[in-house]
Design a protein around this motif. Structure first.
Motif, PDB file in Angstrom:
ATOM      1  N   ALA A 222       0.819  -1.211   0.000  1.00 53.41           N
ATOM      2  CA  ALA A 222       0.000   0.000   0.000  1.00 53.41           C
ATOM      3  C   ALA A 222       0.854   1.262   0.000  1.00 53.41           C
ATOM      4  O   ALA A 222       0.371   2.334  -0.376  1.00 53.41           O
ATOM      5  N   SER A 223       2.122   1.142   0.440  1.00 56.82           N
ATOM      6  CA  SER A 223       3.033   2.289   0.442  1.00 56.82           C
ATOM      7  C   SER A 223       4.464   1.786   0.287  1.00 56.82           C
ATOM      8  O   SER A 223       5.290   1.904   1.202  1.00 56.82           O
ATOM      9  N   PRO A 224       4.801   1.221  -0.856  1.00 55.57           N
ATOM     10  CA  PRO A 224       6.107   0.559  -1.025  1.00 55.57           C
ATOM     11  C   PRO A 224       7.294   1.489  -0.922  1.00 55.57           C
ATOM     12  O   PRO A 224       8.409   1.039  -0.632  1.00 55.57           O
ATOM     13  N   GLU A 225       7.077   2.788  -1.146  1.00 58.65           N
ATOM     14  CA  GLU A 225       8.193   3.715  -1.047  1.00 58.65           C
ATOM     15  C   GLU A 225       8.564   4.012   0.400  1.00 58.65           C
ATOM     16  O   GLU A 225       9.684   4.435   0.686  1.00 58.65           O
ATOM     17  N   ARG A 226       7.652   3.718   1.351  1.00 57.19           N
ATOM     18  CA  ARG A 226       7.912   4.063   2.747  1.00 57.19           C
ATOM     19  C   ARG A 226       7.895   2.861   3.685  1.00 57.19           C
ATOM     20  O   ARG A 226       8.315   3.004   4.840  1.00 57.19           O
ATOM     21  N   LEU A 227       7.445   1.729   3.234  1.00 56.27           N
ATOM     22  CA  LEU A 227       7.309   0.568   4.110  1.00 56.27           C
ATOM     23  C   LEU A 227       8.075  -0.631   3.564  1.00 56.27           C
ATOM     24  O   LEU A 227       8.131  -0.862   2.351  1.00 56.27           O
ATOM     25  N   ARG A 228       8.657  -1.391   4.470  1.00 56.71           N
ATOM     26  CA  ARG A 228       9.312  -2.656   4.157  1.00 56.71           C
ATOM     27  C   ARG A 228       8.742  -3.714   5.101  1.00 56.71           C
ATOM     28  O   ARG A 228       8.168  -3.387   6.139  1.00 56.71           O
ATOM     29  N   GLY A 229       8.953  -4.986   4.774  1.00 65.36           N
ATOM     30  CA  GLY A 229       8.372  -6.051   5.582  1.00 65.36           C
ATOM     31  C   GLY A 229       9.399  -6.951   6.240  1.00 65.36           C
ATOM     32  O   GLY A 229      10.465  -7.224   5.674  1.00 65.36           O
ATOM     33  N   MET A 230       9.070  -7.406   7.432  1.00 72.04           N
ATOM     34  CA  MET A 230       9.861  -8.376   8.183  1.00 72.04           C
ATOM     35  C   MET A 230       8.911  -9.490   8.602  1.00 72.04           C
ATOM     36  O   MET A 230       7.995  -9.267   9.391  1.00 72.04           O
ATOM     37  N   GLY A 231       9.090 -10.693   8.069  1.00 72.03           N
ATOM     38  CA  GLY A 231       8.138 -11.770   8.289  1.00 72.03           C
ATOM     39  C   GLY A 231       8.338 -12.498   9.603  1.00 72.03           C
ATOM     40  O   GLY A 231       9.277 -12.233  10.362  1.00 72.03           O
ATOM     41  N   ILE A 232       7.423 -13.422   9.879  1.00 70.70           N
ATOM     42  CA  ILE A 232       7.549 -14.336  11.007  1.00 70.70           C
ATOM     43  C   ILE A 232       7.515 -15.759  10.490  1.00 70.70           C
ATOM     44  O   ILE A 232       7.019 -16.019   9.383  1.00 70.70           O
ATOM     45  N   ILE A 233       8.032 -16.687  11.271  1.00 71.68           N
ATOM     46  CA  ILE A 233       8.083 -18.088  10.860  1.00 71.68           C
ATOM     47  C   ILE A 233       7.741 -18.974  12.060  1.00 71.68           C
ATOM     48  O   ILE A 233       8.073 -18.634  13.192  1.00 71.68           O
ATOM     49  N   PRO A 234       7.095 -20.125  11.828  1.00 73.13           N
ATOM     50  CA  PRO A 234       6.658 -20.990  12.936  1.00 73.13           C
ATOM     51  C   PRO A 234       7.819 -21.801  13.505  1.00 73.13           C
ATOM     52  O   PRO A 234       7.977 -22.990  13.223  1.00 73.13           O
ATOM     53  N   MET A 235       8.624 -21.171  14.352  1.00 78.23           N
ATOM     54  CA  MET A 235       9.847 -21.783  14.853  1.00 78.23           C
ATOM     55  C   MET A 235       9.620 -23.086  15.601  1.00 78.23           C
ATOM     56  O   MET A 235      10.515 -23.942  15.654  1.00 78.23           O
ATOM     57  N   GLN A 236       8.423 -23.277  16.194  1.00 75.73           N
ATOM     58  CA  GLN A 236       8.167 -24.500  16.943  1.00 75.73           C
ATOM     59  C   GLN A 236       8.121 -25.732  16.036  1.00 75.73           C
ATOM     60  O   GLN A 236       8.194 -26.861  16.515  1.00 75.73           O
ATOM     61  N   HIS A 237       8.027 -25.499  14.741  1.00 78.09           N
ATOM     62  CA  HIS A 237       8.036 -26.571  13.745  1.00 78.09           C
ATOM     63  C   HIS A 237       9.127 -26.237  12.722  1.00 78.09           C
ATOM     64  O   HIS A 237       8.848 -25.608  11.694  1.00 78.09           O
ATOM     65  N   PRO A 238      10.377 -26.610  13.006  1.00 81.50           N
ATOM     66  CA  PRO A 238      11.508 -26.127  12.213  1.00 81.50           C
ATOM     67  C   PRO A 238      11.407 -26.353  10.702  1.00 81.50           C
ATOM     68  O   PRO A 238      11.781 -25.463   9.927  1.00 81.50           O
ATOM     69  N   GLU A 239      10.910 -27.514  10.282  1.00 83.85           N
ATOM     70  CA  GLU A 239      10.807 -27.740   8.843  1.00 83.85           C
ATOM     71  C   GLU A 239       9.825 -26.762   8.212  1.00 83.85           C
ATOM     72  O   GLU A 239      10.082 -26.202   7.133  1.00 83.85           O
ATOM     73  N   ALA A 240       8.708 -26.537   8.892  1.00 83.39           N
ATOM     74  CA  ALA A 240       7.731 -25.571   8.392  1.00 83.39           C
ATOM     75  C   ALA A 240       8.295 -24.159   8.449  1.00 83.39           C
ATOM     76  O   ALA A 240       7.991 -23.324   7.588  1.00 83.39           O
ATOM     77  N   ALA A 241       9.120 -23.883   9.448  1.00 85.70           N
ATOM     78  CA  ALA A 241       9.738 -22.563   9.559  1.00 85.70           C
ATOM     79  C   ALA A 241      10.644 -22.289   8.369  1.00 85.70           C
ATOM     80  O   ALA A 241      10.660 -21.182   7.819  1.00 85.70           O
ATOM     81  N   ILE A 242      11.412 -23.298   7.960  1.00 86.88           N
ATOM     82  CA  ILE A 242      12.272 -23.137   6.786  1.00 86.88           C
ATOM     83  C   ILE A 242      11.434 -22.905   5.537  1.00 86.88           C
ATOM     84  O   ILE A 242      11.746 -22.036   4.713  1.00 86.88           O
ATOM     85  N   ASP A 243      10.352 -23.651   5.397  1.00 90.24           N
ATOM     86  CA  ASP A 243       9.470 -23.476   4.241  1.00 90.24           C
ATOM     87  C   ASP A 243       8.909 -22.054   4.181  1.00 90.24           C
ATOM     88  O   ASP A 243       8.869 -21.430   3.110  1.00 90.24           O
ATOM     89  N   GLU A 244       8.464 -21.539   5.328  1.00 91.89           N
ATOM     90  CA  GLU A 244       7.889 -20.191   5.348  1.00 91.89           C
ATOM     91  C   GLU A 244       8.964 -19.135   5.148  1.00 91.89           C
ATOM     92  O   GLU A 244       8.717 -18.103   4.509  1.00 91.89           O
ATOM     93  N   LEU A 245      10.154 -19.371   5.692  1.00 93.30           N
ATOM     94  CA  LEU A 245      11.276 -18.471   5.463  1.00 93.30           C
ATOM     95  C   LEU A 245      11.556 -18.343   3.968  1.00 93.30           C
ATOM     96  O   LEU A 245      11.681 -17.235   3.427  1.00 93.30           O
ATOM     97  N   GLU A 246      11.641 -19.463   3.304  1.00 90.66           N
ATOM     98  CA  GLU A 246      11.910 -19.442   1.866  1.00 90.66           C
ATOM     99  C   GLU A 246      10.765 -18.790   1.098  1.00 90.66           C
ATOM    100  O   GLU A 246      10.985 -18.071   0.114  1.00 90.66           O
ATOM    101  N   ARG A 247       9.532 -19.016   1.545  1.00 94.21           N
ATOM    102  CA  ARG A 247       8.367 -18.458   0.848  1.00 94.21           C
ATOM    103  C   ARG A 247       8.330 -16.938   0.952  1.00 94.21           C
ATOM    104  O   ARG A 247       8.083 -16.242  -0.048  1.00 94.21           O
ATOM    105  N   VAL A 248       8.567 -16.376   2.160  1.00 93.68           N
ATOM    106  CA  VAL A 248       8.471 -14.916   2.292  1.00 93.68           C
ATOM    107  C   VAL A 248       9.599 -14.221   1.534  1.00 93.68           C
ATOM    108  O   VAL A 248       9.419 -13.088   1.065  1.00 93.68           O
TER     109      VAL A 248
END
Length: 328
Positions: free
Chosen positions: A105-131
């Protein structure tokens, strides 16, 4: 340019999930309008400020504080480390996708920092790669602990290693959704508990050898590193005289401390001056912790009040450190 690298949001996608099925998300929303607040089953309650969910409110707050760009990260209760399997993946994805919508909605002023489900490491890696692949995020935010588990545990090492391989910045933030034993009074769960959680996480990553095994990991911590930078001499001395502290790492705690990046959210200019002198301006970035009540409403005033900094050092903290981490 001034870049706020510690600014929180709660995407509408997460709010909608609470409203749709509060029992499943283990949270509910009380009140109406400006009095709305999120109440988590585990005990944490906080106001649902417009700045959490509305891009225009975030931009207005940035303008008020003199911030040009904010790196948005989900509020820690959205981590949902209590969630099992598919629910954990679902909640993290909807938060990240909602966050990406806010950034777009405002790419010139905002950046993103994602979260990942660390309690499930394999899923966390998948989400890390996806974001990284889908949203182009250059950073992820994780807890200083995962429901009581230390980040040095072997099961979390593949996640941190994959972040290192991808060149993704990992921002450690205290995670809790209830009171801590012995800190129930006077809001000490936050005032003392959060800096303590951060100090413990840093020391554990140092002495466990985790940082030695991940020499290129870009890792940062909230709230100026908690208590640890101001007691680093004690850790250095302990590393010399106690066998427990150098059993798994021969590296000096001071050298390892300088591996971390730190936000400026310490409020006291003398404390910020000490931190910059200890680790270098290129390891410190501007932060507000907005819009929580423990955020710094005048981060530029705090930085300007630090005596003895060169203009280059001020510019480093205000923007250059953040730009290097964002790879911009």
């Amino acid at each position: 340019m001034n870049i706020d690298f510690h600014s929180h949001v709660i995407p509408k996608t997460f709010v909608s999930a609470i409203e749709t099925d509060s029992a499943r998300v283990k949270a509910r929303i009380d009140g109406q309008g400006e009095t709305r607040r999120i109440v988590h089953d585990q005990g944490y309650v906080y106001p649902l400020f417009r700045e959490f969910v509305e891009v225009d409110a975030k931009l207005a707050a940035m303008d008020r504080k003199g911030i040009d760009v904010s790196v948005l990260s989900p509020a820690p209760p959205t981590f949902s480390y209590w969630a099992d399997g598919s629910l954990a993946v679902e909640l993290n994805r909807l938060v990240n996708d909602g966050l990406a919508d806010m950034v777009s909605a405002s790419p010139e002023r905002l950046r993103g920092m994602g979260i990942i489900p660390m309690q499930h490491p394999e899923a966390a890696i998948d989400e890390l790669e996806r974001v990284v692949r889908v949203h182009g995020f250059k950073a992820v935010e994780i807890g200083t602990g995962i429901e009581g588990a230390k980040l040095s545990e072997p099961r979390f090492q593949p996640v941190l290693r994959r972040a290192q391989e991808l060149g993704v910045f990992v921002f450690l933030h205290p995670y809790y959704v209830g009171n801590k034993t012995g800190l129930e009074d006077y809001y000490l769960t936050n005032l003392v508990g959060n800096p303590l959680e951060t100090a413990l996480a840093i020391a554990d990553l140092m002495f466990s050898g985790t940082l030695d095994r991940l020499p290129s990991l870009k890792i940062g911590v909230a709230h100026g590193g908690g208590f640890l930078p101001y007691q680093i001499g004690r850790l250095v001395h302990g590393h010399k005289v106690r066998s427990e502290t150098h059993a798994r790492s021969a590296s000096s705690p001071l050298d390892l401390l300088r591996r971390f990046y730190f936000d400026s959210v310490v409020f006291e200019p003398q404390a910020l001056s000490f931190l910059i002198g200890l680790v270098g301006a290129d390891r410190v970035f501007l932060g507000t912790d907005a819009p929580f009540d423990m955020g710094d409403e005048t981060p530029l005033t705090t930085l300007a009040s630090v005596e003895g900094l060169s203009e280059a050092q001020r510019g480093q903290v205000a923007a250059a450190t953040a730009r290097s981490l964002l790879q911009e």
